[in-house]
Design a protein around this motif. Structure first.
Motif, short mmCIF file in Angstrom:
data_model
loop_
_atom_site.label_atom_id
_atom_site.label_comp_id
_atom_site.label_asym_id
_atom_site.label_seq_id
_atom_site.Cartn_x
_atom_site.Cartn_y
_atom_site.Cartn_z
N SER A 395 0.83 -1.20 0.00
CA SER A 395 0.00 0.00 0.00
C SER A 395 0.87 1.24 0.00
N VAL A 396 0.23 2.36 -0.35
CA VAL A 396 0.92 3.65 -0.30
C VAL A 396 1.36 3.95 1.13
N GLU A 397 0.52 3.61 2.09
CA GLU A 397 0.82 3.92 3.50
C GLU A 397 2.06 3.18 3.99
N GLN A 398 2.32 1.99 3.43
CA GLN A 398 3.49 1.23 3.84
C GLN A 398 4.77 1.79 3.24
N VAL A 399 4.64 2.58 2.17
CA VAL A 399 5.82 3.05 1.43
C VAL A 399 6.16 4.50 1.70
N ARG A 400 5.14 5.35 1.77
CA ARG A 400 5.40 6.80 1.78
C ARG A 400 6.36 7.25 2.88
N PRO A 401 6.26 6.74 4.12
CA PRO A 401 7.23 7.18 5.14
C PRO A 401 8.67 6.76 4.85
N LEU A 402 8.87 5.83 3.89
CA LEU A 402 10.21 5.35 3.57
C LEU A 402 10.84 6.11 2.42
N LEU A 403 10.16 7.17 1.94
CA LEU A 403 10.72 7.95 0.85
C LEU A 403 11.70 8.98 1.40
N LEU A 410 17.48 7.58 -5.21
CA LEU A 410 16.58 6.86 -6.10
C LEU A 410 15.83 5.83 -5.28
N VAL A 411 14.52 5.75 -5.47
CA VAL A 411 13.70 4.76 -4.78
C VAL A 411 13.09 3.84 -5.83
N LEU A 412 13.21 2.56 -5.61
CA LEU A 412 12.66 1.53 -6.50
C LEU A 412 11.70 0.69 -5.67
#
Length: 1021
Positions: A395-403, A410-412
């Motif tokens: 989900s977006v919620e699982q990823v966004r804090p890791l940006l 670069l994020v993949l």
């Protein structure tokens, strides 16, 4: 005018130091100097100078600091701070800034025509360093930049070693090389340089031992072998290769820059995929994301690989990440988020804690909350060029804090979901992965099976279609075909078709995984019964990887038989073999295996398997802890033939290596056990591991594990276990600087121990609760807790606990100005410890007496006791106690007038305190060191130490140490003729002490000239 950031931030006009003001103002100049010639926006300045602790009026303060800095540099030519549309700009010749001069010299040295020229240039470059960059300034951005610059210095030192070795100066270089190897024991380039110097000095055996030492460490700590270059050098040493001899004269440097070893950086990418085929279009699309954009600072690049399970998203991501990794020299971060694992998805907070640990953030410095961790993570990545691979996001919620927050990274991301929000809000570039085109699918089969594909092209095409052209299914089918090489390919395809039909009849729900499950089923049905059962039970393991010993416990087999079964599963591509005897599974295969276990193995058998596994981890962890801490009170269980327990035993290094390797699985057992009914395992394992996690593991992970023990104890109604876990959790909160949470957790433990009627444990928690109040500056409340604890201990006849409570009360007396009462209490404690024969605590109390103003103390006796204590804790490897004893010895040496020795002890203590993450004691030791340095006339360095202490104390919330730091800065600033800052800091110190009701008219053990604020001994609580 000249500027310096490679040490304390300083400026000189015509050789005279410029007044740059206090630490925040120096921080502003430090940022501008790093970015000399480039504008920095106000928001960037605020973030870099204050981090997440920016005050509401930060913009106004920033404007004030810039105005003062303009005045400070006004007398210099060609130096100006001005406001431009893009932000604030410092115009200055880069060669008058030591950082930029250092970099220019190193660039020139690496392309020098001769080694003699290179050696001279590098010597000039390293000579610019005056200490740690930005000394005394410790915002998150400064800390990250400091690590980067220290990495550059280390690389320069390695280059210097290479040049001096080529010049034949191995003899003079050897002592510093061996010292550097001790500090960086896993650096292969450094080890090779030491081996070469030893060999050229006629010490071939020592060079061989140097190689064997690093090989052992790499195997134990990294699960890897030395690289090819170091192995080749070792072979040359053993063969006495003449090529290792020194060449006479000045050796010409190689064309182009000298090869430079990178600074220690995270390198977490998984291994590249074998026989990768196709995806040229997708790889080209990813390559286009790296094309430079016109304009200013580029935005963050986020690439999103989407597609169904088993389509090869992770394989493509890893392949491309390895292709472009050289463009990101500051490292690669990787996490498998396990987003589609219903049982064990990785929490965002845990992923952030793992990343922060990899980035060098010490455990106690990892913030408790997810938002705070995300902010610290973004700060750590500022200015770095890093690649971040987030695998299996749900989900977006699982990823966004890791940006990250910087365009240099670069994020993949890989996901089965389209993650539309990432595209719409975060500007992610989505690359959709479809099934492999049929020619590519056949090409992959050709790489894996060989000529049989070309002999039966129709059968190969049918096999590719039966595998839904999914790479994961194709690999499994190919392995089975290779295993049964005597069976014609058409027959295998027909066999697979039968399995497909049976699964279709069983599952008509349109599950997108149905086709790949058919391939799994086909491969599974061809397994021998033992391997099939092992595969099913592996789906019950809660961690990502398992050692063969753990698998043996899970399936109830001997290690030899287990290895044979794992080899069968590896050949079938159902498990992946890793380093050090570890095995893992793709998440689809793990889910499929668990599904099979539920359908084929009874609940009793499944529960027995998991219980055996958890027993293995608990037994082995207990054995390891008993080996590592032989003074512990816990009884060591019998190994009962468990090879894991044997592997965890032996010497302390072996035990520590086992605990470190298995730490993720041990944590998973605790959290999984608490959630699924293995409550006793969660309680016992968390309690067993606590001392290890508290001493060296990430504090955030220790808190998660301990919280699971609290939940498990509540679930089974074990009040005693709950109280014990709460007491441990309170300590972890305290180490993290979460003083309100620590106090509340201790209060809960206190209530439970009172209900249980365990006054001895109650007294201990009271003392710990008092230590929280001590840190918060609530001395009256702390004294009440200590008095209650002392009375309980007296009733119980617990002289050790009573003496501890008396010491703590004496510390409060000393801080509140009653030196006579403090001396009496310390005397009482001294008598109690003498009767108990506790010479370690005797030595501590003697050092406290030595800190009291004008109190007669037998200093030689105190020193002798502390020397004995120091030897004992060093033998035991107790770094925390060693740091405390060193600070106590420093106090004695100050009373004896041996200030140089006191400073040396405090510096050594600071090294240890930083390693273990004791932030509160670090602040105290910094203030102590600042006082000693001020006493010997090193005002500038003293101010730097107090500045670091101030930032730590502000973060930690220790008001008293803030007052000491302000006072020390005031004293040093006064000596340096900076009277306005001196008065400002002195006023702050007095104001804080007045709020704490601490008298400001006592003399301290190294009295300052400008101030009368006191410095008192710290609490050991």
């Amino acid at each position: 005018m000249e500027f310096g950031v490679l040490g304390v931030v300083e400026a000189w006009i015509d050789g005279r130091p410029a007044d740059l003001g206090h630490s925040r103002q120096r921080s502003v100049l430090g940022v501008l100097l790093v970015e000399a010639g480039r504008p920095v926006t106000p928001d960037q300045l605020i973030d870099r100078v204050w981090g997440e602790r920016a005050p509401q009026r930060a913009a106004g303060a920033l404007y004030s600091y810039l105005s003062r800095l303009r005045r400070a540099v006004a007398g210099a030519e060609d130096v100006e701070i001005r406001r431009e549309p893009g932000g604030y700009l410092l115009t200055v010749n880069p060669q008058v800034v030591d950082l930029h001069r250092f970099r220019r010299l190193m660039t020139t040295a690496r392309s020098a025509e001769t080694d003699r020229s290179a050696a001279g240039l590098i010597e000039q470059a390293l000579g610019l360093w005056r200490g740690d960059p930005f000394a005394g300034l410790d915002t998150p951005w400064m800390a990250a930049m400091r690590r980067t610059l220290l990495g550059e210095r280390f690389a320069a030192e390695l280059d210097s070693n290479d040049v001096l070795l080529r010049l034949g100066r191995h003899g003079e270089l050897l002592p510093s090389l061996l010292a550097a190897v001790a500090e960086h024991p896993l650096d292969e380039r450094l080890a090779g340089q030491a081996m070469l110097a030893l060999y050229r000095g006629g010490r071939q055996a020592d060079a061989d031992e140097q190689y064997r030492r690093i090989r052992r460490r790499l195997a134990d700590e990294m699960g890897s072998d030395p690289g090819a270059e170091l192995r080749r050098l070792h072979e040359q040493v053993l063969a006495a290769d003449p090529a290792l001899s020194v060449v006479a004269g000045d050796v010409r440097a190689p064309a182009g820059p000298v090869t430079m070893a990178p600074a220690t950086v995270p390198a977490q990418l998984p291994a590249d995929v074998r026989a990768f085929t196709g995806r040229t279009g997708e790889l080209s699309a990813l390559d286009r994301l790296l094309e430079p954009l016109d304009g200013g600072e580029p935005p963050l690049t986020v690439a999103l690989l989407c597609g169904t399970a088993g389509v090869g998203k992770s394989a493509l991501a890893v392949r491309w990440a390895h292709r472009v990794r050289e463009a990101y020299p500051d490292g690669q971060l990787y996490v498998n988020l396990r987003g589609y694992d219903a049982e064990q998805p990785v929490a965002v907070a845990d992923a952030l804690a793992g990343f922060l640990t990899a980035l060098g953030v010490r455990g106690p410095e990892i913030p408790p909350g997810t938002d705070e961790r995300a902010a610290r993570y973004r700060s750590e990545l500022t200015g770095r060029r890093m690649l971040v691979l987030l695998d299996n996001a749900s989900s977006v919620e699982q990823v966004r804090p890791l940006l990250p927050g910087t365009g240099s990274c670069l994020v993949l991301i890989t996901s089965r979901d389209s993650l539309r929000g990432m595209v719409a809000v975060d500007g992610a570039e989505r690359v959709n992965l479809d099934l492999l085109p049929l020619p590519d699918a056949i090409g992959l089969l050709r790489k894996l099976i060989g000529p049989r594909v070309d002999r039966d092209p129709d059968a190969a095409a049918a096999l590719a279609a039966a595998c839904a052209r999914l790479p994961l299914a194709l690999r499994i089918a190919a392995e089975l075909a290779a295993e049964r090489s005597d069976v014609p390919l058409p027959e295998l395809v027909a066999e697979l078709g039968d399995h497909q039909m049976r699964l279709d009849l069983l599952d008509a729900g349109g599950d997108p995984r149905a086709e790949v499950r058919a391939v799994f089923s086909w491969s599974y049905q061809n397994l021998p019964e033992g391997a099939a059962r092992a595969f099913r039970l592996l789906g019950l393991h809660p961690g990502e990887t398992a050692h063969v010993d753990a698998v043996a416990a899970l399936i109830g087999a001997r290690p030899g038989e287990t290895r044979r079964l794992l080899d069968v599963l590896t050949r079938a591509s159902l498990v992946q073999a890793g380093r050090g005897g570890r095995y893992g599974m793709h998440d689809l295969l793990s889910a499929y295996a668990a599904e099979l276990a539920e359908g084929n193995d009874s609940e009793a058998d499944r529960r027995a398997a998991v219980t055996r596994l958890f027993d293995h981890y608990l037994t082995s962890a207990t054995v390891a802890m008993a080996t590592l801490y032989p003074d512990g009170a816990a009884a060591v269980p019998a190994a009962n033939g468990d090879p894991g327990a044997t592997a965890a035993a032996g010497d302390p290094d072996t035990a520590r290596a086992w605990l470190e390797a298995e730490r993720p699985n041990l944590a998973a057992v605790c959290t999984n056990g608490a959630a699924h009914g293995w409550h006793r395992h969660a309680i016992d394992l968390a309690g067993t591991m606590f001392r290890y996690l508290d001493a060296g593991g990430p504090v955030a992970e220790a808190a998660t594990v301990t919280a699971s023990a609290v939940a498990a104890a509540r679930a089974v109604g074990d009040t005693e276990a709950q109280a014990r876990a709460l007491s441990n959790l309170g300590r972890l909160h305290r180490r993290q600087g979460r003083l309100p949470e620590a106090a509340e957790t201790y209060r809960q433990a206190l209530r439970l121990y009172a209900e249980l009627g365990e006054p001895e444990a109650e007294a201990l928690v009271l003392r710990n609760l008092g230590s929280v109040d001590w840190r918060r500056g609530d001395y009256r409340q702390a004294a009440e807790h200590y008095q209650r604890a002392g009375m309980l201990c007296q009733e119980l006849g617990d002289d050790d606990g009573r003496a501890d409570a008396v010491v703590r009360l004496g510390l409060i007396d000393a801080r509140l100005g009653d030196g006579k009462q403090a001396a009496e209490r310390f005397g009482t404690a001294l008598d109690l410890y003498a009767a108990l024969g506790d010479r370690f605590s005797e030595a501590y109390v003697l050092s406290l007496l030595a800190r009291l103003p004008h109190h007669p103390v037998p200093l030689e006796q105190a020193e002798a006791h502390l020397d004995q204590s120091l030897a004992a804790v060093q033998r035991a490897g107790d770094r925390t106690a060693e740091a405390y004893v060193l600070t106590d010895l420093a106090a004695i040496h100050v009373r004896q007038g041996r200030l140089a020795e006191a400073a040396a002890h405090l510096r050594r203590a600071l090294v240890l305190l930083r390693r273990i993450g004791d932030r509160a004691s670090e602040a105290e030791a910094l203030n102590d060191l600042g006082q000693v340095l001020h006493a010997v006339g090193e005002a500038a360095e003293a101010r730097a130490q107090h500045g670091q202490a101030l930032m730590l104390a502000e973060d930690f919330g220790d008001r008293y140490e803030q007052a000491r730091a302000h006072d020390g800065i005031a004293a040093a600033s006064g000596d340096l003729g900076e009277l306005d800052p001196a008065r400002a800091h002195l006023d702050l110190a007095r104001r804080i002490l007045a709020e704490l009701e601490v008298p400001a008219d006592q003399s301290r053990w190294t009295p300052s000239i400008q101030s009368t604020v006191t410095g008192q001994p710290r609490a050991r609580a």
